[in-house]
Scaffold this active site. Structure first.
Site, PDB file in Angstrom:
ATOM      1  N   TYR A  15       0.803  -1.231   0.000  1.00 21.73           N
ATOM      2  CA  TYR A  15       0.000   0.000   0.000  1.00 21.73           C
ATOM      3  C   TYR A  15       0.831   1.272   0.000  1.00 21.73           C
ATOM      4  O   TYR A  15       0.282   2.366   0.043  1.00 21.73           O
ATOM      5  CB  TYR A  15      -0.915   0.009   1.233  1.00 21.73           C
ATOM      6  CG  TYR A  15      -1.893  -1.131   1.235  1.00 21.73           C
ATOM      7  CD1 TYR A  15      -3.032  -1.091   0.432  1.00 21.73           C
ATOM      8  CD2 TYR A  15      -1.678  -2.257   2.004  1.00 21.73           C
ATOM      9  CE1 TYR A  15      -3.923  -2.143   0.410  1.00 21.73           C
ATOM     10  CE2 TYR A  15      -2.574  -3.321   1.995  1.00 21.73           C
ATOM     11  CZ  TYR A  15      -3.691  -3.253   1.185  1.00 21.73           C
ATOM     12  OH  TYR A  15      -4.575  -4.295   1.161  1.00 21.73           O
ATOM     13  N   ASP A  17       3.027   2.751  -2.236  1.00 24.76           N
ATOM     14  CA  ASP A  17       3.044   3.642  -3.401  1.00 24.76           C
ATOM     15  C   ASP A  17       1.744   4.447  -3.473  1.00 24.76           C
ATOM     16  O   ASP A  17       1.765   5.664  -3.619  1.00 24.76           O
ATOM     17  CB  ASP A  17       3.201   2.813  -4.693  1.00 24.76           C
ATOM     18  CG  ASP A  17       4.407   1.903  -4.627  1.00 24.76           C
ATOM     19  OD1 ASP A  17       5.527   2.404  -4.651  1.00 24.76           O
ATOM     20  OD2 ASP A  17       4.205   0.674  -4.528  1.00 24.76           O
ATOM     21  N   TYR A 179       5.818  -7.070   7.971  1.00 23.74           N
ATOM     22  CA  TYR A 179       5.833  -8.055   6.885  1.00 23.74           C
ATOM     23  C   TYR A 179       5.900  -9.452   7.502  1.00 23.74           C
ATOM     24  O   TYR A 179       6.288  -9.602   8.673  1.00 23.74           O
ATOM     25  CB  TYR A 179       7.039  -7.817   5.966  1.00 23.74           C
ATOM     26  CG  TYR A 179       7.048  -6.458   5.306  1.00 23.74           C
ATOM     27  CD1 TYR A 179       6.088  -6.104   4.374  1.00 23.74           C
ATOM     28  CD2 TYR A 179       8.031  -5.514   5.618  1.00 23.74           C
ATOM     29  CE1 TYR A 179       6.095  -4.844   3.777  1.00 23.74           C
ATOM     30  CE2 TYR A 179       8.050  -4.258   5.015  1.00 23.74           C
ATOM     31  CZ  TYR A 179       7.069  -3.929   4.099  1.00 23.74           C
ATOM     32  OH  TYR A 179       7.074  -2.690   3.517  1.00 23.74           O
ATOM     33  N   ARG A 252       6.137  -0.158   8.861  1.00 22.54           N
ATOM     34  CA  ARG A 252       6.981  -0.774   7.823  1.00 22.54           C
ATOM     35  C   ARG A 252       7.057   0.160   6.611  1.00 22.54           C
ATOM     36  O   ARG A 252       6.368   1.197   6.574  1.00 22.54           O
ATOM     37  CB  ARG A 252       6.387  -2.125   7.439  1.00 22.54           C
ATOM     38  CG  ARG A 252       5.068  -1.998   6.698  1.00 22.54           C
ATOM     39  CD  ARG A 252       4.420  -3.343   6.408  1.00 22.54           C
ATOM     40  NE  ARG A 252       3.545  -3.251   5.243  1.00 22.54           N
ATOM     41  CZ  ARG A 252       2.672  -4.174   4.883  1.00 22.54           C
ATOM     42  NH1 ARG A 252       2.540  -5.280   5.582  1.00 22.54           N
ATOM     43  NH2 ARG A 252       1.923  -4.007   3.799  1.00 22.54           N
ATOM     44  N   GLY A 253       7.850  -0.241   5.629  1.00 19.28           N
ATOM     45  CA  GLY A 253       7.858   0.447   4.334  1.00 19.28           C
ATOM     46  C   GLY A 253       8.191   1.912   4.451  1.00 19.28           C
ATOM     47  O   GLY A 253       9.231   2.298   5.003  1.00 19.28           O
ATOM     48  N   GLU A 254       7.304   2.772   3.971  1.00 17.94           N
ATOM     49  CA  GLU A 254       7.613   4.210   3.951  1.00 17.94           C
ATOM     50  C   GLU A 254       6.541   5.060   4.629  1.00 17.94           C
ATOM     51  O   GLU A 254       6.839   5.834   5.540  1.00 17.94           O
ATOM     52  CB  GLU A 254       7.806   4.663   2.497  1.00 17.94           C
ATOM     53  CG  GLU A 254       8.171   6.131   2.403  1.00 17.94           C
ATOM     54  CD  GLU A 254       8.717   6.546   1.049  1.00 17.94           C
ATOM     55  OE1 GLU A 254       9.395   5.733   0.398  1.00 17.94           O
ATOM     56  OE2 GLU A 254       8.461   7.696   0.653  1.00 17.94           O
ATOM     57  N   ASP A 255       5.302   4.955   4.182  1.00 19.15           N
ATOM     58  CA  ASP A 255       4.313   5.921   4.665  1.00 19.15           C
ATOM     59  C   ASP A 255       3.951   5.690   6.129  1.00 19.15           C
ATOM     60  O   ASP A 255       3.881   6.646   6.911  1.00 19.15           O
ATOM     61  CB  ASP A 255       3.063   5.892   3.781  1.00 19.15           C
ATOM     62  CG  ASP A 255       2.158   7.083   4.058  1.00 19.15           C
ATOM     63  OD1 ASP A 255       2.662   8.230   4.057  1.00 19.15           O
ATOM     64  OD2 ASP A 255       0.959   6.879   4.329  1.00 19.15           O
ATOM     65  N   SER A 256       3.734   4.440   6.539  1.00 15.66           N
ATOM     66  CA  SER A 256       3.398   4.190   7.952  1.00 15.66           C
ATOM     67  C   SER A 256       4.603   4.554   8.842  1.00 15.66           C
ATOM     68  O   SER A 256       4.429   5.011   9.979  1.00 15.66           O
ATOM     69  CB  SER A 256       2.973   2.735   8.183  1.00 15.66           C
ATOM     70  OG  SER A 256       3.997   1.838   7.820  1.00 15.66           O
TER      71      SER A 256
HETATM   72  O1  TRH Z   1       2.426  -1.287   2.450  1.00 18.06           O
HETATM   73  P1  TRH Z   1       3.862  -0.995   2.598  1.00 18.06           P
HETATM   74  O2  TRH Z   1       4.709  -2.130   2.899  1.00 18.06           O
HETATM   75  O3  TRH Z   1       4.387  -0.261   1.335  1.00 18.06           O
HETATM   76  C1  TRH Z   1       5.630  -0.519   0.710  1.00 18.06           C
HETATM   77  C2  TRH Z   1       6.605   0.577   0.881  1.00 18.06           C
HETATM   78  O4  TRH Z   1       6.068   1.808   0.568  1.00 18.06           O
HETATM   79  C3  TRH Z   1       7.818   0.331   0.011  1.00 18.06           C
HETATM   80  O5  TRH Z   1       8.731   1.382   0.121  1.00 18.06           O
HETATM   81  C4  TRH Z   1       7.361   0.208  -1.392  1.00 18.06           C
HETATM   82  O6  TRH Z   1       8.422  -0.030  -2.235  1.00 18.06           O
HETATM   83  C5  TRH Z   1       6.406  -0.927  -1.456  1.00 18.06           C
HETATM   84  O7  TRH Z   1       5.299  -0.647  -0.625  1.00 18.06           O
HETATM   85  C6  TRH Z   1       5.930  -1.156  -2.859  1.00 18.06           C
HETATM   86  O8  TRH Z   1       4.059   0.076   3.798  1.00 18.06           O
HETATM   87  P2  TRH Z   1       3.738   1.650   3.869  1.00 18.06           P
HETATM   88  O9  TRH Z   1       4.663   2.425   3.011  1.00 18.06           O
HETATM   89  O10 TRH Z   1       3.712   1.977   5.274  1.00 18.06           O
HETATM   90  O11 TRH Z   1       2.288   1.799   3.277  1.00 18.06           O
HETATM   91  C7  TRH Z   1       1.153   1.374   3.961  1.00 18.06           C
HETATM   92  C8  TRH Z   1       0.025   2.363   3.743  1.00 18.06           C
HETATM   93  O12 TRH Z   1      -1.190   1.826   4.230  1.00 18.06           O
HETATM   94  C9  TRH Z   1       0.239   3.659   4.488  1.00 18.06           C
HETATM   95  O13 TRH Z   1      -0.197   4.740   3.660  1.00 18.06           O
HETATM   96  C10 TRH Z   1      -0.670   3.553   5.698  1.00 18.06           C
HETATM   97  C11 TRH Z   1      -1.795   2.747   5.117  1.00 18.06           C
HETATM   98  N1  TRH Z   1      -2.625   1.997   6.089  1.00 18.06           N
HETATM   99  C12 TRH Z   1      -3.936   2.378   6.263  1.00 18.06           C
HETATM  100  O14 TRH Z   1      -4.396   3.371   5.665  1.00 18.06           O
HETATM  101  N2  TRH Z   1      -4.725   1.649   7.109  1.00 18.06           N
HETATM  102  C13 TRH Z   1      -4.257   0.567   7.798  1.00 18.06           C
HETATM  103  O15 TRH Z   1      -5.042  -0.055   8.551  1.00 18.06           O
HETATM  104  C14 TRH Z   1      -2.881   0.213   7.625  1.00 18.06           C
HETATM  105  C15 TRH Z   1      -2.342  -0.963   8.392  1.00 18.06           C
HETATM  106  C16 TRH Z   1      -2.106   0.936   6.758  1.00 18.06           C
END
Ligand code: TRH
Length: 358
Positions: A15, A17, A179, A252-256
């Site tokens: 999620y 990107d 993850y 994890r990842g970037e946004d969270s």
């Molecule tokens: O989902 P991710 O693992 O995303 C990853 C990273 O961005 C990584 O850098 C990228 O290359 C890859 O995707 C393709 O983790 P991230 O970045 O935290 O994104 C999760 C998103 O989901 C974030 O915007 C928060 C949102 N979220 C919700 O809106 N509600 C929820 O209940 C949860 C658990 C997350």
């Protein structure tokens, strides 16, 4: 004026990107008065973050943003003043050709992934002329220093956050967004020994799969004084509220990861795994910045837990040390978010950067 902005997002997996592109699109519309179109190749992945989205629609609006399905047969109807190519997703060829045909050249930005590594400072803002066409792409790096593009942060975020009071009492609330590769078995063993009650919220997808793989069944699970409860996927702003109420957030990842920092609460980050363990360099670079100013015992506990969580070693001993240092780590997390917020937010930085490119 640069009124019209097109953001192109290809969902690779997870999620992150779409989360980042959606957050940026909303903010450009709401706070900067931009007319934003968000082109997404996979609308299904946007829906959990924004339940108003109907993946069946080729065109719709939400939160002041025009959301467009980015299909293979892309037809150019209009070229924007600013084009954001998120994470090198490669714009449609026809669109790039149309950009080159504009009398006033549009600004073309490649929005990069976040890293705390020092090289991002040097690469932020760099220009890359197109090999054939009269176009220049600029690289925009989010980051933790004033020489980078900063971090996404909505105006009024802290005021809203500070209205949410932490739940009183001895209960330790945790959110667990990880993850499946996280070393959960050792952490759950340590959690089962917790001397204080714990409530751990487990989001669906990989976090729930990882807990199920260790404990079996569908939950909720009770391990000593610790209770683990599956959680539905929350819309983007509700997820922020969860981070604000919890005492410790696994992200994890970037946004969270960024949102946990704005929460001003202790967090444990699992980096998105990259080839040749490049994510471990990202991790070390972040820890070096983040731990500056934290006292030695707390810094050692924090580093050990992040390292165990990212390398798959048993995080049990590090978790116990981390909890012992929690008061110092909590104070540091609050100070860290205040310190980061002294930098301009990414959307504002981007608007200013693009205005300077005309
Ligand atoms: O989902 P991710 O693992 O995303 C990853 C990273 O961005 C990584 O850098 C990228 O290359 C890859 O995707 C393709 O983790 P991230 O970045 O935290 O994104 C999760 C998103 O989901 C974030 O915007 C928060 C949102 N979220 C919700 O809106 N509600 C929820 O209940 C949860 C658990 C997350």
């Amino acid at each position: 004026m640069q009124l019209h902005w097109d953001i192109f997002c290809r969902v690779i997996d997870n999620y992150g990107d779409i989360g980042i592109c959606w957050r940026l699109a909303r903010q450009l519309a709401a706070e900067h008065g931009k007319r934003v179109r968000l082109w997404v190749d996979d609308l299904e992945s946007l829906r959990p973050l924004c339940p108003a989205v109907d993946p069946a629609l080729a065109m719709q609006s939400a939160a002041g943003v025009e959301i467009r399905r980015w299909a293979g047969d892309f037809a150019v109807d209009r070229v924007a003043d600013v084009i954001i190519e998120a994470f090198a997703c490669e714009l449609p060829e026809a669109y790039v050709a149309a950009m080159a045909g504009q009398p006033a050249r549009p600004v073309w930005i490649n929005l990069e992934y976040l890293t705390a590594e020092a090289w991002a400072d040097g690469c932020h803002g760099m220009a890359s002329p197109h090999p054939r066409l009269p176009l220049v792409k600029h690289f925009f790096f989010p980051g933790f220093t004033p020489s980078t593009g900063g971090l996404l942060r909505e105006a009024g975020l802290f005021a809203e956050r500070d209205r949410v009071a932490a739940p009183p009492g001895d209960l330790l609330e945790i959110s667990l967004f990880c993850y499946t590769t996280a070393p959960l078995a050792g952490w759950l063993r340590a959690l089962a020994d917790s001397p204080r009650p714990v409530l751990c919220h487990v989001p669906p997808g990989q976090p729930l799969a990882a807990v199920r793989a260790c404990l079996g069944g569908d939950g909720p699970w009770q391990l000593g004084l610790a209770r683990l409860v599956p959680l539905p996927f929350l819309p983007l702003d509700d997820y922020d509220r969860l981070l604000w109420r919890c005492a410790i957030n696994f992200v994890r990842g970037e946004d969270s990861f960024v949102r946990a920092q704005w929460a001003g609460k202790p967090f444990v980050w699992q980096a998105y795994v990259q080839q040749d363990d490049a994510h471990l360099d990202k991790l070390t670079a972040f820890l070096d910045r983040h731990c500056a100013g934290l006292d030695a015992a707390a810094a050692a506990a924090l580093r050990a837990l992040f390292l165990a969580w990212n390398t798959g070693t048993d995080p049990g001993p590090a978790w116990r040390d981390y909890l012992a240092e929690l008061p110092a780590i909590s104070r540091h997390a609050a100070a860290w978010s205040g310190q980061l917020a002294t930098m301009p937010d990414l959307a504002t930085g981007l608007v200013n950067f693009c205005a300077g490119k005309v």
